[in-house]
Design an enzyme around this catalytic site. Structure first.
Site, short mmCIF file in Angstrom:
data_model
loop_
_atom_site.label_atom_id
_atom_site.label_comp_id
_atom_site.label_asym_id
_atom_site.label_seq_id
_atom_site.Cartn_x
_atom_site.Cartn_y
_atom_site.Cartn_z
N VAL A 18 0.99 -1.26 -0.14
CA VAL A 18 -0.06 0.03 -0.26
C VAL A 18 1.08 1.27 0.18
O VAL A 18 1.81 1.12 0.64
CB VAL A 18 -0.82 -0.03 1.33
CG1 VAL A 18 -1.80 1.32 1.13
CG2 VAL A 18 -1.80 -1.06 1.23
N GLY A 19 0.59 2.19 -0.80
CA GLY A 19 1.29 3.43 -0.81
C GLY A 19 2.77 3.27 -1.27
O GLY A 19 3.70 3.85 -0.51
N GLY A 37 3.96 3.20 -5.03
CA GLY A 37 4.03 3.66 -6.01
C GLY A 37 3.84 2.48 -7.17
O GLY A 37 4.43 2.49 -8.26
N LEU A 38 3.29 1.34 -6.79
CA LEU A 38 2.93 0.56 -7.87
C LEU A 38 1.33 0.20 -8.04
O LEU A 38 0.91 -0.54 -8.47
CB LEU A 38 2.97 -1.26 -7.02
CG LEU A 38 4.46 -1.13 -6.66
CD1 LEU A 38 4.77 -2.86 -6.16
CD2 LEU A 38 5.58 -1.29 -7.89
N ASP A 43 -2.69 5.54 -14.37
CA ASP A 43 -2.64 4.12 -13.37
C ASP A 43 -4.01 3.46 -13.31
O ASP A 43 -4.27 2.05 -13.59
CB ASP A 43 -2.57 4.54 -11.93
CG ASP A 43 -1.14 4.99 -11.44
OD1 ASP A 43 -0.54 5.52 -12.35
OD2 ASP A 43 -0.81 4.93 -10.36
#
Ligand SMILES: Nc1ncnc2c1ncn2[C@@H]1O[C@H](COP(=O)(O)OP(=O)(O)O)[C@@H](O)[C@H]1O
Ligand SMILES: C[C@@](O)(CCOP(=O)(O)O)CC(=O)O
Ligand SMILES: [Mg+2]
Length: 305
Positions: free
Chosen positions: A88-89, A91-92, A138
């Site tokens: 989580v959080g 960059g993916l 994204d």
């Protein structure tokens, strides 16, 4: 119970600059977020972050998904369970994956008839609501899969070398980093705007190289992109340490992926040195994940159980 999943992503090029309309090339990866939904008397959202009702602090993306879907259909109550392979959080694109998988799961449950284009568009609106400013990248890539050139939304050839991700485990919030870049750009427009534009130019040059599978030249451009990301203040010591560990051990390229400030870096490698680079990242204090590009975006996993 209906379960849908959506992939995360890495940026080969162009994060942050893409928020200002510059070109970016982004690549879906085989790490997925699964969202299961069933009708219920009340709204319940369960994830690694906790068990809540509609809650814009703990579950902002999923809460907005429910509110948006209520524009299409009556949702008195629903139970939503989230399981994710994406940190989580970091960059993916965990926020996009949870958003897109939730929209598609509710789309199936309530038979709303949303198309993939509708899902990507609704997902982008939600990322904008939470982040303040967001590119469509994204949510589009998580919906459609593959390798995509933004803003054209053009599918490119798949990347067929190993992709090694290095997680610093330093938390980073996309909203905050996007805000920092926006401030730097308005404080120093004559300096920062050309940097963002140069990042965009890299993606334009790289489009042809992706089609040709010229990873050596792609790698050189990714490394230049990394320098420009450092210049706009989204690097940090932990990320640099993993970037140089990967490069020093023979990676084709290594750069930040996503918002930066912490989170993950991404390296392209050869088939025969992915393991060695993963080890080098671990020795430098990161967690390494070896993954690959996936052509598959959001998908239905199961209708029951
Ligand atoms: N497994 C999950 N369950 C619930 N919410 C999630 C999950 N993964 C991500 N999120 C949401 O996405 C946010 C992180 O998004 P963001 O800051 O954009 O980072 P990134 O998209 O790079 O992982 C989390 O704070 C949370 O709101
Ligand atoms: C920084 C940015 O370009 C990418 C953010 O990606 P992530 O949320 O860190 O995975 C923001 C955006 O494109 O909306
Ligand atoms: Mg995000």
């Amino acid at each position: 119970m209906i379960t849908c999943s959506a992939p995360g992503k890495v940026y080969l090029f162009g994060e942050h600059a893409v928020v200002y309309g510059e070109n970016a090339i982004c690549c879906a990866v085989e790490l997925r977020t699964k969202v299961s939904v069933e009708k219920s008397d009340e709204i319940i959202i369960e994830s690694i972050l906790g068990r809540t009702r509609l809650d814009h602090d703990t579950h902002p993306y999923v809460s907005y998904v429910i509110e948006k879907m209520r524009q299409f259909v009556d949702i008195p109550g629903v139970r939503i369970v989230i399981e994710s392979e994406l940190p989580v959080g970091s960059g993916l694109g965990s926020s996009a994956a949870v958003t897109v998988a939730s929209i598609q799961a509710l789309n199936h449950l309530y038979e709303c008839g949303l198309s993939l284009e509708d899902i990507a568009k609704t997902g982008h609106e939600i990322e904008k609501m939470v982040q303040g400013n967001a590119s469509p990248t994204d949510t589009y890539v998580s919906t459609m899969g593959g390798v995509v050139m933004i803003p054209q939304r053009k599918k490119l050839e798949l990347i067929n070398c190993p992709i090694v991700v290095g997680n610093t485990h330093k938390f980073s919030s996309t909203k905050q980093l996007v805000g920092n870049v926006s401030k730097l750009r308005s404080d120093f427009p004559s300096v920062v705007e050309p940097i963002l534009s140069n990042i965009g130019q890299i993606s334009i040059l790289a489009e042809k190289l992706v089609a040709e599978g010229d990873y050596e030249t792609i790698g050189k451009l990714m490394n230049i992109n990394q320098g420009l990301l450092d210049a706009i203040g989204v690097g940090c010591a932990e990320l640099s340490s993993l970037v140089y560990a990967a490069r020093d051990n023979g990676a084709i390229s290594a750069k930040i992926t996503g918002a930066g400030g912490g989170g993950c870096m991404v390296a392209l490698t050869r088939e025969d040195n992915a393991e060695a680079i993963a080890k080098a990242i671990e020795n430098a204090g990161g967690e390494a994940i070896i993954t690959k590009n996936t052509a598959e975006g959001v998908r239905l996993e199961s209708l029951h159980g």
